[in-house]
Design a protein around this motif. Structure first.
Motif, PDB file in Angstrom:
ATOM      1  N   ASN B  75       0.824  -1.209   0.000  1.00  0.00           N
ATOM      2  CA  ASN B  75       0.000   0.000   0.000  1.00  0.00           C
ATOM      3  C   ASN B  75       0.858   1.259   0.000  1.00  0.00           C
ATOM      4  OD1 ASN B  75      -2.372  -1.372  -0.034  1.00  0.00           O
ATOM      5  ND2 ASN B  75      -2.744  -1.240   2.166  1.00  0.00           N
ATOM      6  N   TYR B  76       1.947   1.181   0.764  1.00  0.00           N
ATOM      7  CA  TYR B  76       2.807   2.360   0.866  1.00  0.00           C
ATOM      8  C   TYR B  76       3.532   2.615  -0.453  1.00  0.00           C
ATOM      9  CZ  TYR B  76       1.823   3.124   5.706  1.00  0.00           C
ATOM     10  OH  TYR B  76       1.169   3.432   6.864  1.00  0.00           O
ATOM     11  N   VAL B  77       3.921   1.528  -1.101  1.00  0.00           N
ATOM     12  CA  VAL B  77       4.557   1.684  -2.415  1.00  0.00           C
ATOM     13  C   VAL B  77       3.567   2.328  -3.378  1.00  0.00           C
ATOM     14  CG1 VAL B  77       5.687   0.468  -4.314  1.00  0.00           C
ATOM     15  CG2 VAL B  77       5.969  -0.354  -1.967  1.00  0.00           C
ATOM     16  N   LEU B  78       2.317   1.860  -3.314  1.00  0.00           N
ATOM     17  CA  LEU B  78       1.279   2.410  -4.191  1.00  0.00           C
ATOM     18  C   LEU B  78       1.024   3.881  -3.899  1.00  0.00           C
ATOM     19  CD1 LEU B  78      -1.566  -0.212  -4.638  1.00  0.00           C
ATOM     20  CD2 LEU B  78      -0.326   1.034  -6.403  1.00  0.00           C
ATOM     21  N   ALA B  79       0.961   4.213  -2.620  1.00  0.00           N
ATOM     22  CA  ALA B  79       0.713   5.606  -2.249  1.00  0.00           C
ATOM     23  C   ALA B  79       1.878   6.484  -2.695  1.00  0.00           C
ATOM     24  CB  ALA B  79       0.513   5.718  -0.744  1.00  0.00           C
ATOM     25  N   PRO B  85       1.136  10.499  -7.427  1.00  0.00           N
ATOM     26  CA  PRO B  85       2.477  10.179  -6.938  1.00  0.00           C
ATOM     27  C   PRO B  85       2.863  11.032  -5.740  1.00  0.00           C
ATOM     28  CG  PRO B  85       2.597  11.495  -8.935  1.00  0.00           C
ATOM     29  CD  PRO B  85       1.146  11.358  -8.605  1.00  0.00           C
ATOM     30  N   PHE B  86       2.850  10.405  -4.590  1.00  0.00           N
ATOM     31  CA  PHE B  86       3.135  11.170  -3.396  1.00  0.00           C
ATOM     32  C   PHE B  86       4.597  11.588  -3.291  1.00  0.00           C
ATOM     33  CE2 PHE B  86       1.684  12.621   0.672  1.00  0.00           C
ATOM     34  CZ  PHE B  86       0.383  12.894   0.338  1.00  0.00           C
ATOM     35  N   ASN B  87       5.482  10.810  -3.942  1.00  0.00           N
ATOM     36  CA  ASN B  87       6.897  11.198  -3.871  1.00  0.00           C
ATOM     37  C   ASN B  87       7.124  12.587  -4.457  1.00  0.00           C
ATOM     38  OD1 ASN B  87       6.400  10.510  -6.467  1.00  0.00           O
ATOM     39  ND2 ASN B  87       8.045   9.018  -6.676  1.00  0.00           N
ATOM     40  N   LEU B  88       6.328  12.926  -5.457  1.00  0.00           N
ATOM     41  CA  LEU B  88       6.434  14.258  -6.044  1.00  0.00           C
ATOM     42  C   LEU B  88       6.046  15.334  -5.021  1.00  0.00           C
ATOM     43  CD1 LEU B  88       6.944  15.742  -8.748  1.00  0.00           C
ATOM     44  CD2 LEU B  88       4.480  15.681  -9.097  1.00  0.00           C
ATOM     45  N   PHE B  89       4.906  15.092  -4.340  1.00  0.00           N
ATOM     46  CA  PHE B  89       4.465  16.045  -3.316  1.00  0.00           C
ATOM     47  C   PHE B  89       5.529  16.197  -2.223  1.00  0.00           C
ATOM     48  CE2 PHE B  89      -0.061  14.484  -4.370  1.00  0.00           C
ATOM     49  CZ  PHE B  89      -0.125  15.330  -5.453  1.00  0.00           C
ATOM     50  N   PHE B  90       6.180  15.091  -1.911  1.00  0.00           N
ATOM     51  CA  PHE B  90       7.220  15.151  -0.880  1.00  0.00           C
ATOM     52  C   PHE B  90       8.396  16.002  -1.335  1.00  0.00           C
ATOM     53  CE2 PHE B  90       7.293  13.060   3.139  1.00  0.00           C
ATOM     54  CZ  PHE B  90       6.116  12.373   3.153  1.00  0.00           C
ATOM     55  N   ARG B  91       8.798  15.789  -2.577  1.00  0.00           N
ATOM     56  CA  ARG B  91       9.913  16.584  -3.098  1.00  0.00           C
ATOM     57  C   ARG B  91       9.533  18.071  -3.042  1.00  0.00           C
ATOM     58  NH1 ARG B  91      10.891  17.293  -9.128  1.00  0.00           N
ATOM     59  NH2 ARG B  91       9.704  19.100  -8.434  1.00  0.00           N
ATOM     60  N   ASN B  92       8.308  18.391  -3.500  1.00  0.00           N
ATOM     61  CA  ASN B  92       7.864  19.789  -3.466  1.00  0.00           C
ATOM     62  C   ASN B  92       7.878  20.348  -2.054  1.00  0.00           C
ATOM     63  OD1 ASN B  92       7.391  19.494  -6.162  1.00  0.00           O
ATOM     64  ND2 ASN B  92       5.191  19.133  -5.933  1.00  0.00           N
ATOM     65  N   THR B  93       7.397  19.542  -1.121  1.00  0.00           N
ATOM     66  CA  THR B  93       7.361  19.999   0.265  1.00  0.00           C
ATOM     67  C   THR B  93       8.760  20.294   0.778  1.00  0.00           C
ATOM     68  OG1 THR B  93       5.445  18.625   0.609  1.00  0.00           O
ATOM     69  CG2 THR B  93       6.520  19.461   2.567  1.00  0.00           C
ATOM     70  N   GLU B 269      -7.262   2.865   2.322  1.00  0.00           N
ATOM     71  CA  GLU B 269      -5.979   2.364   2.842  1.00  0.00           C
ATOM     72  C   GLU B 269      -4.814   3.181   2.275  1.00  0.00           C
ATOM     73  OE1 GLU B 269      -7.880   0.832   0.771  1.00  0.00           O
ATOM     74  OE2 GLU B 269      -6.689   0.147  -0.919  1.00  0.00           O
ATOM     75  N   LEU B 270      -4.973   3.615   1.003  1.00  0.00           N
ATOM     76  CA  LEU B 270      -3.911   4.443   0.421  1.00  0.00           C
ATOM     77  C   LEU B 270      -3.920   5.845   1.035  1.00  0.00           C
ATOM     78  CD1 LEU B 270      -3.988   3.507  -3.368  1.00  0.00           C
ATOM     79  CD2 LEU B 270      -2.752   2.462  -1.469  1.00  0.00           C
ATOM     80  N   LEU B 271      -5.124   6.356   1.238  1.00  0.00           N
ATOM     81  CA  LEU B 271      -5.265   7.686   1.842  1.00  0.00           C
ATOM     82  C   LEU B 271      -4.634   7.714   3.229  1.00  0.00           C
ATOM     83  CD1 LEU B 271      -6.577  10.455   1.317  1.00  0.00           C
ATOM     84  CD2 LEU B 271      -8.585   9.633   2.499  1.00  0.00           C
ATOM     85  N   MET B 272      -4.949   6.699   4.030  1.00  0.00           N
ATOM     86  CA  MET B 272      -4.386   6.640   5.379  1.00  0.00           C
ATOM     87  C   MET B 272      -2.873   6.420   5.316  1.00  0.00           C
ATOM     88  SD  MET B 272      -6.665   7.309   7.540  1.00  0.00           S
ATOM     89  CE  MET B 272      -7.789   8.240   6.549  1.00  0.00           C
ATOM     90  N   GLY B 273      -2.448   5.634   4.346  1.00  0.00           N
ATOM     91  CA  GLY B 273      -1.007   5.441   4.162  1.00  0.00           C
ATOM     92  C   GLY B 273      -0.315   6.766   3.876  1.00  0.00           C
ATOM     93  N   ALA B 274      -0.937   7.562   3.005  1.00  0.00           N
ATOM     94  CA  ALA B 274      -0.360   8.873   2.683  1.00  0.00           C
ATOM     95  C   ALA B 274      -0.324   9.748   3.925  1.00  0.00           C
ATOM     96  CB  ALA B 274      -1.173   9.539   1.577  1.00  0.00           C
ATOM     97  N   ALA B 275      -1.409   9.707   4.722  1.00  0.00           N
ATOM     98  CA  ALA B 275      -1.442  10.515   5.942  1.00  0.00           C
ATOM     99  C   ALA B 275      -0.311  10.102   6.876  1.00  0.00           C
ATOM    100  CB  ALA B 275      -2.794  10.367   6.642  1.00  0.00           C
ATOM    101  N   VAL B 276      -0.087   8.803   7.012  1.00  0.00           N
ATOM    102  CA  VAL B 276       0.999   8.327   7.870  1.00  0.00           C
ATOM    103  C   VAL B 276       2.352   8.779   7.316  1.00  0.00           C
ATOM    104  CG1 VAL B 276       2.174   6.264   8.725  1.00  0.00           C
ATOM    105  CG2 VAL B 276      -0.324   6.365   8.739  1.00  0.00           C
TER     106      VAL B 276
END
Lengths: 287, 304
Positions: B75-79, B85-93, B269-276
């Protein structure tokens, strides 16, 4: 040299605080949708505010939120701090645990709580069903939505308010308690007549933080309920935001922002006056 | 309190023992309250964690299942790399938190240095003005600053986050650093001057190294506030690939459904994964810089 050093602040202040304040004030006297040039309308924005039912709704919601939220968060976090102030094994672990929600970004906290308070699958209603209580439509009913936002806020800020109280409590000299105990004061009396007066500056600080924070609540109302259902969570800042960035009524939104600023300033001033009356600072001579 | 004194003096040994027993009982009770309190505070996060590790069919199971079986770490890989793509949001942050946090530390420390160790006309009045700006809520200035940034063509770029930070935009940081700088003995400065150190050399070689605790506090608080910021990015940014995690999470919500009230569909599950995922770096920073951070909370109150 000194002036040179503070010049970044001076520039920033003029460009991003003072300048915008002036612009904001001028805008509050104008009608402007960004696209066409602004037109001067005098005080009509402020007049319009008085007759805007959504504005009064937003004010009402924000007041209810504040009046319920602030006392609850003060008493809750103070109680926790009082308990943690004794020598309990594992205090630092508890402190960290209580602090975890404060670390949670508001958006993440909002999403997590929306899931927890879900009417059909949320664990809160599951616990209620265990107690054979009917499910509560936490976020879907006009009766509960604002209360749910308050609940979420209590969860988020409880930890940091508690830390502030804890810092205050640790500054109360032990001798005072000993002296009071020798005089036969019960724990309750000691709390009322030693602890509370001694930490009154901290109570005041937390109170002010609570008020300011409650007036400015935005993110959960935007993310979870988006003001609904039926505007029951339309809080002040959300309404300002909508007017400015969704309806592009820049003038009207500016007028509302100024009303908020004046209320906050008036409130701070009133508090400072009151504070002189009931807050005790060590070393101060009362007359 | 004469009555109290009488009561006290009339206490017998038995009464004292009873009081001691009562103490033990009340400390047990206190512990219980603490445990229950901790559980209440922790439960939402644990539940998010549990949800984030479930297979989709288990997410809406009722009664809820606490321990997922199996644990779906994918799930975390998917998130992280999925459709949103959450990795993009992380880079931006990282861009709009790290750079401005450094900017804040640098610019605010210079300004605080000016206020603390130099004399110039109107100094104290200007400092009062710094403090006064703390009272002005972001919501009052956000509309005109938006207009200014629009005029400058800065909307949907990271300039609204970076440029103000270089111009000492944090009154609280200036205040905290100034207070700290004031505690540094003036003999140090005299000694440095005699040794031929200029004002900037003193700042860089003596003042900043000595002020590590205050600097850390300011850096950590600034970092966390920016990481948490929602309204700023919401107003200044419009294209999704530029979103930081706070906006990204909200977008995630609309994309993967669920969220507000209703039955909720799709991939909670993906949403909560992203929140975590969004929460974790903050917990790490907190655990590493706990002392500096707590000090900052106590002086500033942080969140409202």
């Amino acid at each position: 040299m000194g002036l040179l050093l503070i010049s970044p602040w001076l520039v920033g202040f003029l460009a991003f605080t003072a300048g915008p304040m002036v612009v904001s004030f001028l805008l509050s006297l104008a009608k402007w949708d960004i696209l066409s040039p602004p037109t001067f309308v005098g005080l009509s924005n402020f007049q319009q505010i008085l007759y805007d039912p959504l504005f009064s709704k937003a004010v009402y919601n924000t007041l209810v939120y504040t009046v319920v939220n602030v006392p609850l968060s003060l008493t809750g976090s103070l109680s926790l701090a009082l308990i943690l102030n004794r020598r309990v094994p594992g205090v630092s672990v508890f402190r960290t645990l209580f602090y975890l929600p404060e670390l949670t970004p508001v958006v993440a906290a909002s999403l997590i709580w929306a899931w927890i308070l879900n009417t059909h699958f949320g664990i809160v209603n599951y616990f209620l069903s265990k107690l054979s209580l009917p499910p509560v439509p936490w976020l879907e009913s006009t009766k509960w939505a604002l209360a749910s936002l308050i609940l979420i806020n209590l969860w988020t800020v409880g930890g940091s308010r508690m830390l502030i109280f804890l810092a205050g409590l640790q500054g109360v000299p032990e001798e005072l308690y000993e002296a009071a105990a020798l005089d036969g004061a019960s724990a309750w009396i000691r709390l009322l007549h030693v602890t509370l007066p001694m930490i009154s500056p901290v109570i005041f600080f937390n109170f002010l933080l609570g008020i300011i924070g409650s007036f400015q609540v935005f993110t959960p109302a935007y993310v979870i309920t988006n003001g609904g259902p039926a505007d029951s969570t339309l809080v002040y800042v959300l309404y300002v935001y909508r007017n400015a960035f969704q309806y592009f009524r820049m003038g009207y939104a500016s007028a509302m922002a100024w009303v908020m600023l004046l209320v906050l300033l008036g409130f701070a001033w009133m508090q400072l006056r009151l504070m002189q009356r009931w807050v005790y600072y060590e070393g101060e001579v009362r007359t | 309190m004469p009555e109290a004194a009488v009561i006290l003096s009339s206490r017998s040994g038995v009464q004292y023992r009873r009081i001691a027993a009562g103490r033990r009982l009340s400390s047990g009770l206190r512990y219980l309250v603490l445990l229950v309190g901790a559980a209440v505070f922790l439960l939402p996060i644990l539940w998010a964690l549990s949800t984030s590790l479930k297979i989709p069919s288990q997410v809406f199971e009722f009664p809820p299942r606490w321990i997922p079986r199996p644990f779906v770490w994918e799930n975390y890989v998917l998130a992280w790399t999925g459709t949103v793509p959450f990795n993009l949001f992380f880079r931006n942050t990282l861009i709009i938190t790290l750079i401005p946090a450094l900017g804040t530390v640098f610019s605010c420390s210079l300004v605080a240095y000016g206020f603390a160790l130099f004399r110039f006309p109107l100094r104290d009045r200007l400092f009062l003005l710094v403090l006064a700006t703390m009272m002005i809520p972001f919501q009052v200035t956000v509309i005109p600053t938006y207009i200014i940034f629009r005029y400058l063509g800065w909307l949907d770029t990271y300039k609204p986050f970076i440029v103000p930070s270089l111009l000492a935009d944090s009154a609280f940081s200036i205040f905290l650093l100034r207070q700290f700088f004031l505690t540094i003995p003036s003999e140090l400065r005299d000694a440095a001057t005699i040794d031929g150190a200029g004002a900037m050399t003193f700042y860089w070689r003596v003042l900043m190294p000595l002020s590590k605790p205050a600097v850390t506090t300011v850096a950590v608080i600034s970092l966390m506030n920016r990481w948490n910021d929602f309204m700023g990015p919401l107003v200044y940014l419009s294209s999704i690939p530029k979103f930081p995690v706070s906006l990204g999470l909200n977008f995630f919500k609309t994309f993967y459904g669920g969220g507000s009230g209703g039955g909720g569909v799709a991939h909670l599950e993906l949403l909560m994964g992203a929140a975590v995922l969004v929460l974790t770096p903050l917990v790490v920073v907190f655990l590493v810089a706990q002392r500096a951070y707590i000090k900052g909370v106590i002086t500033s109150g942080l969140r409202g």
